[in-house]
Design an enzyme around this catalytic site. Structure first.
Site, PDB file in Angstrom:
ATOM      1  N   ASP A 174       9.393   2.799   1.707  1.00  0.00           N
ATOM      2  CA  ASP A 174       7.986   3.901   2.275  1.00  0.00           C
ATOM      3  C   ASP A 174       7.750   3.439   4.052  1.00  0.00           C
ATOM      4  OD1 ASP A 174       5.443   4.488   2.945  1.00  0.00           O
ATOM      5  OD2 ASP A 174       4.343   3.831   1.019  1.00  0.00           O
ATOM      6  N   PHE A 213       0.655  -1.394  -0.001  1.00  0.00           N
ATOM      7  CA  PHE A 213      -0.088   0.088   0.179  1.00  0.00           C
ATOM      8  C   PHE A 213       0.512   1.057  -0.332  1.00  0.00           C
ATOM      9  CE2 PHE A 213      -2.375   3.474   1.543  1.00  0.00           C
ATOM     10  CZ  PHE A 213      -3.593   3.343   1.158  1.00  0.00           C
ATOM     11  N   LYS A 270       2.013  10.763   6.956  1.00  0.00           N
ATOM     12  CA  LYS A 270       1.702  10.580   8.242  1.00  0.00           C
ATOM     13  C   LYS A 270       1.736  11.181   9.758  1.00  0.00           C
ATOM     14  CE  LYS A 270      -1.359   6.984   6.935  1.00  0.00           C
ATOM     15  NZ  LYS A 270      -0.834   5.848   5.608  1.00  0.00           N
TER      16      LYS A 270
HETATM   17  C1  LIG Z   1      -0.904   5.770   4.453  1.00  0.00           C
HETATM   18  C2  LIG Z   1       0.002   5.355   3.793  1.00  0.00           C
HETATM   19  C3  LIG Z   1       0.306   6.171   1.936  1.00  0.00           C
HETATM   20  C4  LIG Z   1       0.047   6.975   1.960  1.00  0.00           C
HETATM   21  O1  LIG Z   1      -0.352   8.695   2.684  1.00  0.00           O
HETATM   22  P1  LIG Z   1      -1.654   9.170   2.013  1.00  0.00           P
HETATM   23  O2  LIG Z   1      -1.612  11.121   3.144  1.00  0.00           O
HETATM   24  O3  LIG Z   1      -2.855   8.745   2.072  1.00  0.00           O
HETATM   25  O4  LIG Z   1      -1.519   9.807   0.830  1.00  0.00           O
HETATM   26  C5  LIG Z   1       1.413   5.222   1.415  1.00  0.00           C
HETATM   27  N1  LIG Z   1       2.262   4.553   2.421  1.00  0.00           N
HETATM   28  C6  LIG Z   1       1.874   3.518   3.456  1.00  0.00           C
HETATM   29  C7  LIG Z   1       3.079   2.917   3.872  1.00  0.00           C
HETATM   30  C8  LIG Z   1       0.645   4.439   4.097  1.00  0.00           C
HETATM   31  O5  LIG Z   1       0.972   3.793   4.880  1.00  0.00           O
END
Ligand SMILES: *Cc1c(COP(=O)(O)O)cnc(C)c1O
Length: 403
Positions: free
Chosen positions: A231, A146, A260
């Site tokens: 990520d 994700f 985040k």
């Molecule tokens: C939440 C998340 C995203 C996307 O972040 P947004 O601020 O919602 O665009 C990307 N990668 C990971 C691992 C995430 O948990």
């Protein structure tokens, strides 16, 4: 007093549903205020927040130092655009670069934008530095990933809900099983510019890869001159008991992707951090964002980095996380099938014969604990790192009660 006056929630839920696209299926809780690890709904009921905005609220709701930084900045300067330099910019970029041990930072707003930034930088690095033939660059990603919701990012999602009906898809991505080094090695060729991975897969259910996987990815990337892009949007900034989840195995990626919690639960702030030879490939006009790196975001995020530099939140996450995992482990075989995770982050599989993850979250909410299901009967617990030990114990008691 009439009971209806005390229960405003159903009407407020219906009203919210009436006016929005149904791209979420929220629990029927209407929150109106919050502090620390607790939120209060419009009926005055309190809940322990065990989702923490998918880890955007690692420091809790309205952390006093973050709110103070935001207030002070709101009274001075909020937005300039990057057409000019502002006085909060350098301090933030420097603080974050130092936290990451990297030369440079590029601030954006949302996580998906930071992932897009990493993809663009990796591709340009591939063409200009590695010498990949034009438009041939490939990026290897993992099944169950994700990384956000843009059209390019959903192009390499393996979740049908995220991907179906949103094509045509962006080419240039290869998907391999998560945790499988042999598959990764086989997927890398002379066109590979990057391996993009979550060091722990959050949305997939807090999947921790086998020990040795991340160091193995690091070694394969180094051997093949491929960028390791981690990520850490959800796994980073204290969530797992260390600053970055990669730290658990002593792994340093070429690029960190952050978001985040970087915004302190106040404003969206994301960034990529990398060394000069990587982020230095960008030239004026090639990438940007109107709001990226704005003064308010920088002021809050500088304070976030300051909180992380104390080490207090990482320590709390490690210590309380050990307690959480021990308590949850005791429920395996008593309604739970499995528990995974690190620090104050747990993915738990409820016995599907008992109930779905959604039903479990509804029952937990009735008992004053907010959590969120991911897939099927898996739910995720990620309380703010300011949660108290007794509160954590109480939350696990509520889980035991519904099981
Ligand atoms: C939440 C998340 C995203 C996307 O972040 P947004 O601020 O919602 O665009 C990307 N990668 C990971 C691992 C995430 O948990």
């Amino acid at each position: 007093m009439i009971v209806d006056d005390l229960v405003r929630t159903p009407a407020a839920v219906a009203e919210a549903e009436r006016w929005t696209a149904h791209n979420y299926h929220p629990l029927p809780v209407v929150i109106s205020s919050a502090a620390g690890a607790w939120v209060t709904d419009i009926d005055g009921k309190r809940y322990l927040d065990c989702l923490a905005g998918y880890s955007a609220l690692n420091f809790g709701h309205r952390h006093p130092a973050l709110i103070a930084a935001a207030h002070a900045q709101l009274d001075r300067l909020t937005l300039t655009s990057r057409a000019f330099v502002h006085d909060q910019f350098a301090a933030f970029c420097r603080a974050l670069a130092e936290l990451c041990g990297k030369d440079l930072v590029l601030p954006m707003n949302t996580g998906a934008e930071a992932v897009e930034t990493a993809i663009k930088v990796a591709r340009k690095w591939g063409y200009r530095v590695k010498g990949v033939p034009h438009d041939k660059a490939t990026i290897v990603v993992a099944e169950g990933n994700f990384h956000g919701r843009t059209t390019t990012i959903v192009s390499f999602s393996t979740d049908p809900d995220a991907r179906a009906d949103f094509g045509p898809y962006t080419p240039g991505f290869k998907v391999v099983p998560y945790g499988d080094l042999a598959a990764l090695e086989a997927a890398i060729d002379e066109t590979t510019v990057a391996v993009l991975l979550e060091p722990i897969q959050g949305e997939q259910g807090v999947i921790v890869p086998p020990e040795g996987y991340l160091p193995g990815v690091r070694a394969l990337c180094t051997e093949n001159r491929v960028l390791f892009v981690a990520d850490e949007i959800q796994s980073g900034l204290g969530r797992t008991g260390t600053t970055f989840a990669c730290d658990h195995e002593g792994v340093v990626p070429d690029m960190y992707v952050l978001g985040k919690a970087l915004g302190g639960g106040i404003v969206p702030v994301s960034a990529v951090a990398a060394d000069q030879d990587v982020l230095g490939v960008l030239r004026p006009g090639e990438h940007g964002s109107t709001f990226g790196g704005n003064p308010l975001a920088c002021a809050v995020a500088t304070e976030v980095v300051g909180l992380l530099k104390t080490g207090e939140f990482q320590r709390r996450s490690a210590e309380l996380g050990a307690r959480l995992h021990a308590d949850l482990g005791a429920l395996v075989g008593h309604g739970l099938l499995a528990v995974r995770g690190r620090g104050l982050w747990a993915g738990i599989d409820i016995d599907p014969a008992l109930m779905t993850g959604r039903a479990a979250c509804e029952r937990l909410a009735e008992r004053g604990v907010l959590a969120k299901d991911t897939h099927g009967s898996t739910i995720r617990l990620a309380p703010p790192l300011v949660v108290e030990p007794a509160e954590l114990d109480w939350a696990v008691e509520q889980l035991a009660a519904i099981l």
